[in-house]
Design an enzyme around this catalytic site. Structure first.
Site, PDB file in Angstrom:
ATOM      1  N   GLU A 176      -8.052   3.818  -1.539  1.00 35.01           N
ATOM      2  CA  GLU A 176      -6.689   3.507  -1.987  1.00 35.01           C
ATOM      3  C   GLU A 176      -6.604   2.105  -2.601  1.00 35.01           C
ATOM      4  O   GLU A 176      -6.235   1.150  -1.930  1.00 35.01           O
ATOM      5  CB  GLU A 176      -5.694   3.613  -0.823  1.00 35.01           C
ATOM      6  CG  GLU A 176      -4.248   3.362  -1.255  1.00 35.01           C
ATOM      7  CD  GLU A 176      -3.255   3.337  -0.097  1.00 35.01           C
ATOM      8  OE1 GLU A 176      -2.042   3.306  -0.378  1.00 35.01           O
ATOM      9  OE2 GLU A 176      -3.676   3.344   1.072  1.00 35.01           O
ATOM     10  N   LYS A 213      -6.241   7.712  -3.382  1.00 39.36           N
ATOM     11  CA  LYS A 213      -4.801   7.529  -3.184  1.00 39.36           C
ATOM     12  C   LYS A 213      -4.361   6.416  -4.124  1.00 39.36           C
ATOM     13  O   LYS A 213      -4.785   5.267  -3.969  1.00 39.36           O
ATOM     14  CB  LYS A 213      -4.476   7.189  -1.730  1.00 39.36           C
ATOM     15  CG  LYS A 213      -2.975   7.028  -1.473  1.00 39.36           C
ATOM     16  CD  LYS A 213      -2.643   7.011   0.014  1.00 39.36           C
ATOM     17  CE  LYS A 213      -1.143   6.777   0.227  1.00 39.36           C
ATOM     18  NZ  LYS A 213      -0.720   6.924   1.625  1.00 39.36           N
TER      19      LYS A 213
END
EC number: 4.1.2.13
Length: 295
Positions: A176, A213
């Site tokens: 992420e 993400k």
């Protein structure tokens, strides 16, 4: 790796619920839930209260695998139980929802336009415990604030170095590198980020599997080609500070991108609501996020 869980995350219709607020953000999450600071005096009491909040969400009939593919937990939640089962086992065995674990220890100070992750001490031990707790995958967050090539390179390299360690432990890392939605050069930062992600993906072992993400991109469908990479199981989106309505509206314009919302998922839920009020609101929220994710 649990192949049934892998298939659900790779091909299922729905989204990932992020229930992973940690030490720094827990007081704020409790405040938003209607639990003031003076309701607890120790960290243990605070974590007990936040576990009650998460348990209420997870046990709600609205929290259903027809809409939710997986859920990201904080370490403290992983180590606690719901109805006599560890949280991850309750999620999978009772709800058919795949459990993930947040493993990062927060962000370092900004440098070169990014905030790298702080060192994750004891990661091997944590990953071993996660495996014993039947966790499927992990999540770790860094933040990109400017279109700085050197900083973005460092952030993505750090993510993949730790990602390889996580893969080695038999888990699937959610990588992420969040682009700050308030960045003045968000679109340029996303272009640099995508280039660096492809560079790192090309260096992975042939059988390595990851998830990404990412912030909802400025240009619609900008991450479609990342979804086609054989190493990438799924690309999910964070809400990044957008309101629930705006996050859903932006997400719906990106085909194949599914939600992994935290604040936007729990928006409006409070401790003082009756179970009917709580469940009805959560149901509407989950339905809206689901519909934005499957468009």
């Amino acid at each position: 790796m649990n192949t049934k869980q892998l298939d659900q995350i790779r091909t299922g219709e729905g989204f990932i619920a992020a229930l992973d607020q940690s030490g720094g953000s827990t007081p704020k999450a409790l405040q938003q839930y209607g639990v003031p600071d003076d309701s607890y005096s120790t960290e243990e009491e605070m974590y007990g209260l936040v576990h009650e909040m998460r348990t209420r969400i997870i046990k709600s009939p609205a929290f259903d695998s027809r809409y939710i593919l997986g859920a990201i937990l904080f370490e403290n939640t992983m180590d606690r139980s719901i109805d006599g089962q560890y949280t991850a086992d309750y999620l999978w065995e009772r709800k058919s929802i795949v459990p993930f674990l947040k493993v990062d220890k927060g962000l370092a100070e900004p440098e070169d336009g990014v905030q790298l992750m702080k060192p994750i001490s004891g990661l091997d031990e944590l990953l071993k415990r996660a495996g014993e707790r039947n966790i499927f995958g992990t999540k770790m967050r860094s933040v990109i604030k400017d279109a700085n090539p050197a900083g973005i390179k460092k952030a993505v390299e750090q993510q993949f170095a730790l990602g390889n360690q996580i893969i080695g432990a038999g888990l699937v890392p959610i990588i992420e590198p969040e682009v700050d939605i308030h960045s003045p050069d968000k679109e340029a930062a996303e272009q640099l980020l995508k280039e660096e992600l492809f560079r790192q993906l090309s260096a992975l072992d042939q059988d390595a599997k990851i998830m990404l993400k990412l912030s909802i991109p400025t240009v619609n469908n900008f991450y479609s080609d990342l979804m086609d990479d054989p190493h990438v199981i799924r690309v999910v989106a964070l809400s990044g500070g957008y309101s629930q309505a705006e996050a859903n509206e932006r997400l719906a314009r990106n085909h194949g991108l599914i939600a992994s919302f935290s604040r936007a998922l729990s928006q409006g839920l409070t401790a003082g609501q009756t179970d009917k009020e709580f469940n009805d609101l959560l149901s509407r929220t989950i339905q809206d996020i689901y519909e934005a994710s499957v468009k």
